[in-house]
Design a protein around this motif. Structure first.
Motif, mmCIF file in Angstrom:
data_model
loop_
_atom_site.group_PDB
_atom_site.id
_atom_site.type_symbol
_atom_site.label_atom_id
_atom_site.label_comp_id
_atom_site.label_asym_id
_atom_site.label_seq_id
_atom_site.Cartn_x
_atom_site.Cartn_y
_atom_site.Cartn_z
ATOM 1 N N GLU A 58 24.541 40.663 34.565
ATOM 2 C CA GLU A 58 25.842 40.990 34.375
ATOM 3 C C GLU A 58 26.374 41.003 35.914
ATOM 4 O OE1 GLU A 58 28.813 44.518 32.957
ATOM 5 O OE2 GLU A 58 26.857 45.096 33.049
ATOM 6 N N PHE A 59 27.634 40.583 35.874
ATOM 7 C CA PHE A 59 28.275 40.527 37.274
ATOM 8 C C PHE A 59 29.538 41.540 37.292
ATOM 9 C CE2 PHE A 59 26.167 36.430 36.554
ATOM 10 C CZ PHE A 59 25.494 36.322 37.852
ATOM 11 N N GLY A 60 29.087 42.612 38.172
ATOM 12 C CA GLY A 60 30.357 43.420 38.102
ATOM 13 C C GLY A 60 29.693 44.659 37.117
ATOM 14 N N CYS A 61 28.861 45.188 37.607
ATOM 15 C CA CYS A 61 28.093 46.095 36.422
ATOM 16 C C CYS A 61 28.665 47.673 36.399
ATOM 17 C CB CYS A 61 26.612 46.342 36.293
ATOM 18 S SG CYS A 61 25.937 46.782 38.050
ATOM 19 N N ALA A 139 25.083 34.740 30.991
ATOM 20 C CA ALA A 139 25.855 35.486 32.042
ATOM 21 C C ALA A 139 27.221 36.255 31.450
ATOM 22 C CB ALA A 139 26.497 34.693 33.045
ATOM 23 N N TYR A 140 27.274 37.440 32.029
ATOM 24 C CA TYR A 140 28.231 38.320 31.411
ATOM 25 C C TYR A 140 29.093 38.944 32.342
ATOM 26 C CZ TYR A 140 30.188 42.400 28.887
ATOM 27 O OH TYR A 140 30.919 43.209 28.204
ATOM 28 N N SER A 141 30.395 39.168 32.440
ATOM 29 C CA SER A 141 31.195 40.131 33.223
ATOM 30 C C SER A 141 32.311 40.412 32.463
ATOM 31 C CB SER A 141 31.836 38.935 34.627
ATOM 32 O OG SER A 141 32.519 39.635 35.453
ATOM 33 N N SER A 142 32.618 41.724 32.687
ATOM 34 C CA SER A 142 33.610 42.345 32.135
ATOM 35 C C SER A 142 34.515 43.277 32.875
ATOM 36 C CB SER A 142 33.368 43.226 30.930
ATOM 37 O OG SER A 142 34.510 43.640 30.131
ATOM 38 N N TRP A 143 35.836 43.148 33.119
ATOM 39 C CA TRP A 143 36.853 43.960 33.755
ATOM 40 C C TRP A 143 36.287 44.014 35.226
ATOM 41 C CZ3 TRP A 143 40.823 46.083 31.174
ATOM 42 C CH2 TRP A 143 41.748 46.826 32.030
ATOM 43 N N ALA A 144 35.998 42.807 35.874
ATOM 44 C CA ALA A 144 35.479 42.550 37.092
ATOM 45 C C ALA A 144 35.988 41.388 37.643
ATOM 46 C CB ALA A 144 34.038 42.655 37.376
ATOM 47 N N LEU A 145 36.486 40.260 37.295
ATOM 48 C CA LEU A 145 36.767 39.305 37.921
ATOM 49 C C LEU A 145 38.406 39.420 38.464
ATOM 50 C CD1 LEU A 145 35.064 36.423 35.914
ATOM 51 C CD2 LEU A 145 34.848 37.166 38.194
ATOM 52 N N GLU A 180 42.649 31.703 41.854
ATOM 53 C CA GLU A 180 42.213 30.602 41.454
ATOM 54 C C GLU A 180 40.704 30.058 42.181
ATOM 55 O OE1 GLU A 180 43.347 25.745 40.635
ATOM 56 O OE2 GLU A 180 44.946 27.474 41.070
ATOM 57 N N ARG A 181 40.995 30.345 43.449
ATOM 58 C CA ARG A 181 39.951 30.006 44.539
ATOM 59 C C ARG A 181 38.756 30.976 44.244
ATOM 60 N NH1 ARG A 181 44.509 29.681 47.958
ATOM 61 N NH2 ARG A 181 44.355 31.790 48.757
ATOM 62 N N ASP A 182 39.038 32.230 43.803
ATOM 63 C CA ASP A 182 38.050 33.185 43.558
ATOM 64 C C ASP A 182 37.151 32.820 42.251
ATOM 65 O OD1 ASP A 182 38.383 34.588 46.110
ATOM 66 O OD2 ASP A 182 39.147 36.131 45.043
ATOM 67 N N ILE A 183 37.693 32.561 41.445
ATOM 68 C CA ILE A 183 37.463 32.164 40.064
ATOM 69 C C ILE A 183 36.535 30.943 40.438
ATOM 70 C CG2 ILE A 183 37.591 31.302 37.664
ATOM 71 C CD1 ILE A 183 38.011 34.163 37.965
ATOM 72 N N MET A 200 28.299 31.776 29.269
ATOM 73 C CA MET A 200 28.779 32.935 30.068
ATOM 74 C C MET A 200 29.862 33.307 29.263
ATOM 75 S SD MET A 200 30.903 32.503 33.655
ATOM 76 C CE MET A 200 29.064 31.454 34.094
ATOM 77 N N ALA A 201 29.960 34.724 28.989
ATOM 78 C CA ALA A 201 31.061 35.628 28.601
ATOM 79 C C ALA A 201 31.959 35.841 29.492
ATOM 80 C CB ALA A 201 30.476 36.299 27.316
ATOM 81 N N LEU A 202 32.996 35.930 29.811
ATOM 82 C CA LEU A 202 33.928 36.470 30.627
ATOM 83 C C LEU A 202 35.045 37.380 29.941
ATOM 84 C CD1 LEU A 202 34.511 33.555 33.047
ATOM 85 C CD2 LEU A 202 32.569 35.391 33.195
ATOM 86 N N LEU A 203 35.095 38.580 30.387
ATOM 87 C CA LEU A 203 36.210 39.597 29.692
ATOM 88 C C LEU A 203 37.122 39.855 30.699
ATOM 89 C CD1 LEU A 203 33.643 39.556 27.507
ATOM 90 C CD2 LEU A 203 34.770 41.958 26.879
ATOM 91 N N ILE A 204 38.352 39.434 31.012
ATOM 92 C CA ILE A 204 39.105 39.449 32.162
ATOM 93 C C ILE A 204 40.420 40.165 31.624
ATOM 94 C CG2 ILE A 204 40.383 38.215 33.905
ATOM 95 C CD1 ILE A 204 38.124 36.159 33.641
#
Length: 346
Positions: A58-61, A139-145, A180-183, A200-204
């Motif tokens: 998880e990225f941004g836990c 991979a998972y990230s939620s409310w972080a990107l 865009e560059r950061d993504i 990968m699951a992204l919740l943005i």
């Protein structure tokens, strides 16, 4: 709402990296809505290996309150797929990532006692490499990107927090370009770390293409109220005028079309599914103020002084009550974009 207002935020702490702060009031309902999507995509698309161990990252836990239910959902779905495939269930490892200043002590002290996975902390900015090559299966990230690595240069030169005309369009384009560059950086690093066939699951969090700021609200409009409160505090002599004019926050909330266009440029990940979920909070005005304070209090105190915090948020609360839009939770048009990506062998 004008298209050049839709995803723009213009505040930055100016004091180094921030934790990827999550809004727990949004997170609970969003995860419940996304749960079925994640379970279905694991069942139909995840290529499970016949290995002795499997890694979820998880990225941004943050400190874990919203992470633990998500990890439970993911691991239970993967377990079910192993059982359905008559394969031996592997050992599970979860790598919790956030910036080095994150409170990992709180995360580890609140780990569920009945969890079925081992854990590791991976401190560092997720826009860079963090894990070994071909080591992550999900991979998972939620409310972080939505958090950016920096404020765009176009915003740093602003002399006033009130933008207009061509200048505002340039700032909007700069923020979208930075997003865009950061993504792209995030995806490039995950492309090395994930196994072929990994998911990968992204919740943005984002905003709809169209919404009426006179009748509806989004996370953007709520932060704009906070920004206007800072401007008013400066006019009253309670804050430094110079500091309030150049105070910017590095985050951007995209529309679904903006995010899709960025993700489609990847030649490593394919978009398997994109869904737009209504965040659907039931927050009243006090709840909105409390959430904004939780996310921004430390950075505002660092910039303007802790003695200004109560007065700033009292003023913010008055602004909320002055607008009937915020009294009705159904008027909140903030969305969560769920993107399911698959790592392709290219």
């Amino acid at each position: 709402m004008d298209s050049k207002d839709k995803g723009l935020f213009s505040m930055h702490s100016g004091n180094g990296p921030l934790s990827y702060v999550k809004n727990s009031s949004y997170q609970g309902g969003v995860l419940e809505a996304a749960k079925a999507i994640i379970e279905e995509e694991i069942a139909t698309r995840l290529e499970i290996p016949n290995n002795s161990c499997l890694c979820v990252a998880e990225f941004g836990c943050s400190t874990g309150n919203n992470s633990f239910p998500a990890m439970q959902t993911i691991i239970e779905a993967i377990k079910y797929k192993y059982q359905s495939s008559n394969l031996k269930t592997p050992e599970f490892y979860v790598c919790f990532n956030d910036v080095v200043s994150n409170d990992f002590n709180t995360l580890f002290s609140s780990l569920p006692l009945d969890r079925s996975y081992e854990v590791a902390a991976v401190p560092g900015d997720f826009h860079g490499r963090l894990l070994p090559p071909s080591s992550v299966h999900f991979a998972y990230s939620s409310w972080a990107l939505q958090w950016l690595t920096e404020v765009p240069k176009a915003a740093e030169g602003l002399k006033s927090p009130a933008w207009s005309g061509r200048e505002r369009e340039e700032v909007y384009d700069a923020y979208l370009g930075q997003f865009e560059r950061d993504i792209e950086s995030f995806l490039k690093c995950r492309a090395v770390e994930m196994v072929d066939g990994g998911i990968m699951a992204l919740l943005i969090p984002g905003i709809p293409d169209l919404w009426d700021p006179q009748k509806e609200s989004t996370v953007v409009s709520r932060v704009e109220l906070l920004r206007s409160s800072l401007v008013d505090m400066a006019k009253m002599g309670r804050l430094s005028v110079a500091k309030s004019r150049i105070f910017n926050l590095p985050y951007y909330f995209p529309t679904a079309d903006e995010l899709r266009a960025i993700l489609q440029k990847s030649n490593i990940f394919s978009i398997e599914r994109m869904e737009i979920l209504k965040c659907g909070t039931f927050l009243n005005i006090d709840g909105h103020v409390a959430c904004l304070r939780a996310v921004h209090q430390n950075m505002l105190a660092h910039k303007f002084g802790a003695e200004t915090i109560d007065e700033t948020f009292d003023l913010l609360k008055k602004k909320f009550y002055a607008s009937p839009v915020y009294a009705d939770p159904s008027k909140d048009k903030t969305i969560m974009i769920v993107a399911i990506l698959k790592h392709n062998n290219v």
